[in-house]
Write an enzyme that holds these catalytic residues in place. Structure first.
Site, PDB file in Angstrom:
ATOM      1  CD  GLU A 257      17.592  51.956  -6.581  1.00 12.03           C
ATOM      2  OE1 GLU A 257      16.972  51.018  -7.123  1.00 12.03           O
ATOM      3  OE2 GLU A 257      17.493  51.740  -5.325  1.00 12.03           O
ATOM      4  CB  CYS A 291      14.512  50.598 -14.202  1.00 17.95           C
ATOM      5  SG  CYS A 291      13.457  51.578 -12.900  1.00 17.95           S
TER       6      CYS A 291
END
Ligand code: NAD
Length: 486
Positions: A257, A291
């Site tokens: 991720e 993110c």
């Protein structure tokens, strides 16, 4: 069971149900980003602890896998209850150590609780949904399909949403029947120790959940431990590449991720307030240390001037300050190196003559890692501010005339984590949402991530998915059994 408050811990390694101060050399310093004062000096784990933890996880695996899935579900509900019981204390730690304003810290703890509850729900059904029959062609054989836990897993997480990124891994892994070793970030090593506190409190079998604090050497040890059947990593692309390389000689499955440089498209028919909420939330939430920050605004040419003016107004009212002060919307940058990195982007912007329409500075006279929310207007697409992940409260804008152009700009990146669209026309909105190459799209809403949605990236933003049923499948292997029809 009474436990030492997280901020006063002198034992930060938890292996096989036992706390220790670890075998790491030196100490980790935990800092308050609002003042830059050291809050705690804690002992740290080392590579040897990873070896011991991986062995403990491997030894505990068979019995954990054999537990009825409803029993695993019950443990997960107890994790949720354990977090709920400590809600105020955890919020305090998030505010102090990560610099999150109260509303954001509460949001994090709520997310972690919801994740454990959600995977408890999925775990309930795992046993009952096994052995789905397959009627093979020809009528001679029958098949059945099973989803089995893949084994002990290594979990490595970053500092921007401690507790949340780890909940997204621990909860589905335990639900599936995997045992785990967690390595928290060295920047925020304390809060995730709560999972070990809860494990002891609820009588989780020893070795099912292990935690080793530490720096990169501990992370590297996680990627070479032979007991793991998968490594799941959340963090930067630079380290993600190293993790992938390290596990590649064993051909081990890896989940990554990673980062993003995500677009938000605002069309000329967009509702202004909805668009402002989505743009502001998408870049200034958690001081842009997300993110999924939508750090590239792509706004229709015909409304650009008015929209940017409204955006500047909103940004000016976005209060920056100490998380413990009232009405604060944005706290400090969590880590000093990250603060310095963002400042270097300000310098680059200045040197390359970018049009800074608000921010672009630190907060005057401040002792902490405080930066102003920042917007650069009409940023050339070859500029680093347009294509690199800044990981801070820094928005770059550009304009478009046609939807094809908007999508071409949005997709002109090696990242593909998320995207946002604010558009009133349903058909046009659908085309734009479908056209963005990314793993999660928000339409006419600020970013919200439900435990039963899906999380993960296209392109260089990662491999695999977290959350939802895919998050559980990430810790299961599919087994097909073929046998003759009796
Ligand atoms: P990072 O990559 O520097 O560190 C992440 C973790 O990896 C830490 O625990 C660190 O100690 C460990 N590590 C460091 N070197 C290692 C090595 N050689 N081998 C194994 N592990 C090692 O990331 P960060 O600065 O903590 O977090 C910020 C980054 O994380 C950003 O790029 C952000 O986009 C990304 N992120 C992605 C998601 C997502 O869901 N896609 C979520 C949060 C953060």
């Amino acid at each position: 069971m009474s436990q030492t408050p997280l901020l006063e811990r002198n034992q930060t390694v938890f292996i096989n149900g036992v706390w220790s101060s670890g075998t790491g050399h030196g100490k980790l310093t935990v800092t308050n980003p609002s003042t830059r004062e050291a809050i705690a000096q804690i002992p740290t784990g080392g590579p040897q602890d990873v070896e011991a933890a991986a062995k403990a996880a491997a030894n505990a695996f068979a019995a954990w896998k054999a537990q009825p899935s409803a029993k695993r579900a019950a443990y997960l509900m107890q994790f949720a209850a354990g977090l709920t019981k400590r809600f105020e204390a955890l919020v305090h730690v998030q505010m102090l150590v990560s610099g999150k304003p109260k509303w954001e810290a509460e949001f994090d703890i709520g997310d972690a609780i919801a994740t454990f509850e959600y995977y408890a729900g999925l775990a309930e059904d795992i046993d009952a949904s096994q052995d789905d029959p397959v009627a093979h062609r020809g009528g001679d054989h029958i098949g059945r399909v099973r989803y089995e836990p893949i084994g002990p897993v290594g979990l490595i997480v970053p500092w921007n949403f401690p507790l949340v990124t780890s909940a997204w891994k621990i909860a589905p892994a335990l639900a599936a029947g995997c045992t785990v070793v967690l390595k928290p970030s060295e920047v925020t090593p304390l809060i995730e120790l709560v999972y070990a506190d809860i494990a002891l409190e609820i009588g989780l079998p020893e070795g099912v959940l292990n935690i080793v604090t530490g720096e990169a050497d501990v992370g590297m040890a996680m990627t070479v431990a032979h007991e793991f059947r998968k490594v799941s990593f959340t963090g930067s692309n630079a380290v993600g590449a190293k993790v992938m390389q390290a596990v590649s000689d064993r051909c081990l499955p890896v989940a990554l991720e990673l980062g993003g440089k995500s677009p938000i498209i605002v069309t000329q028919d967009a509702d202004f307030e909805t668009a402002l909420d989505a743009v502001i939330g998408g870049i200034f939430f958690n001081a842009g240390q997300i993110c999924s920050a939508t750090s590239r605004l792509i706004v229709h040419n015909s409304i650009e001037a008015d929209f940017v003016e409204a955006l500047i107004d909103r940004t000016h009212s976005y209060k920056v300050g100490c998380p413990f002060s009232p009405d604060v919307m944005m706290g400090p940058i969590t880590a000093r190196p990250q603060f310095d990195k963002i400042k270097s982007y300000f310098d680059h912007a200045k040197a390359s003559g970018l049009n800074c329409i608000t921010g672009g500075t630190t907060v005057d006279e401040s002792e902490g890692n405080f930066l102003m929310p920042t917007i650069y207007r009409n940023v050339p697409h070859e500029n680093r501010l347009w294509h690199e992940e800044v990981f801070g409260p820094v928005l770059a804008t550009t304009t478009f005339d046609t939807d094809e152009e908007a999508l071409s700009i949005a997709n002109d990146t090696h990242y593909g984590l998320v995207g946002s669209v604010v558009c009133a026309d349903p058909q046009r909105a659908e085309t734009l949402c479908n056209g963005i190459v990314a793993g999660h799209i928000w339409l006419n809403t600020p970013q919200i991530v439900y435990p039963d949605s899906a999380w993960g990236g296209f392109k260089s933003s990662g491999i695999g998915r977290e959350l939802g049923p895919s998050g559980l499948r990430a810790y299961q292997g599919l087994k097909h059994v073929t046998s003759p029809i009796a």
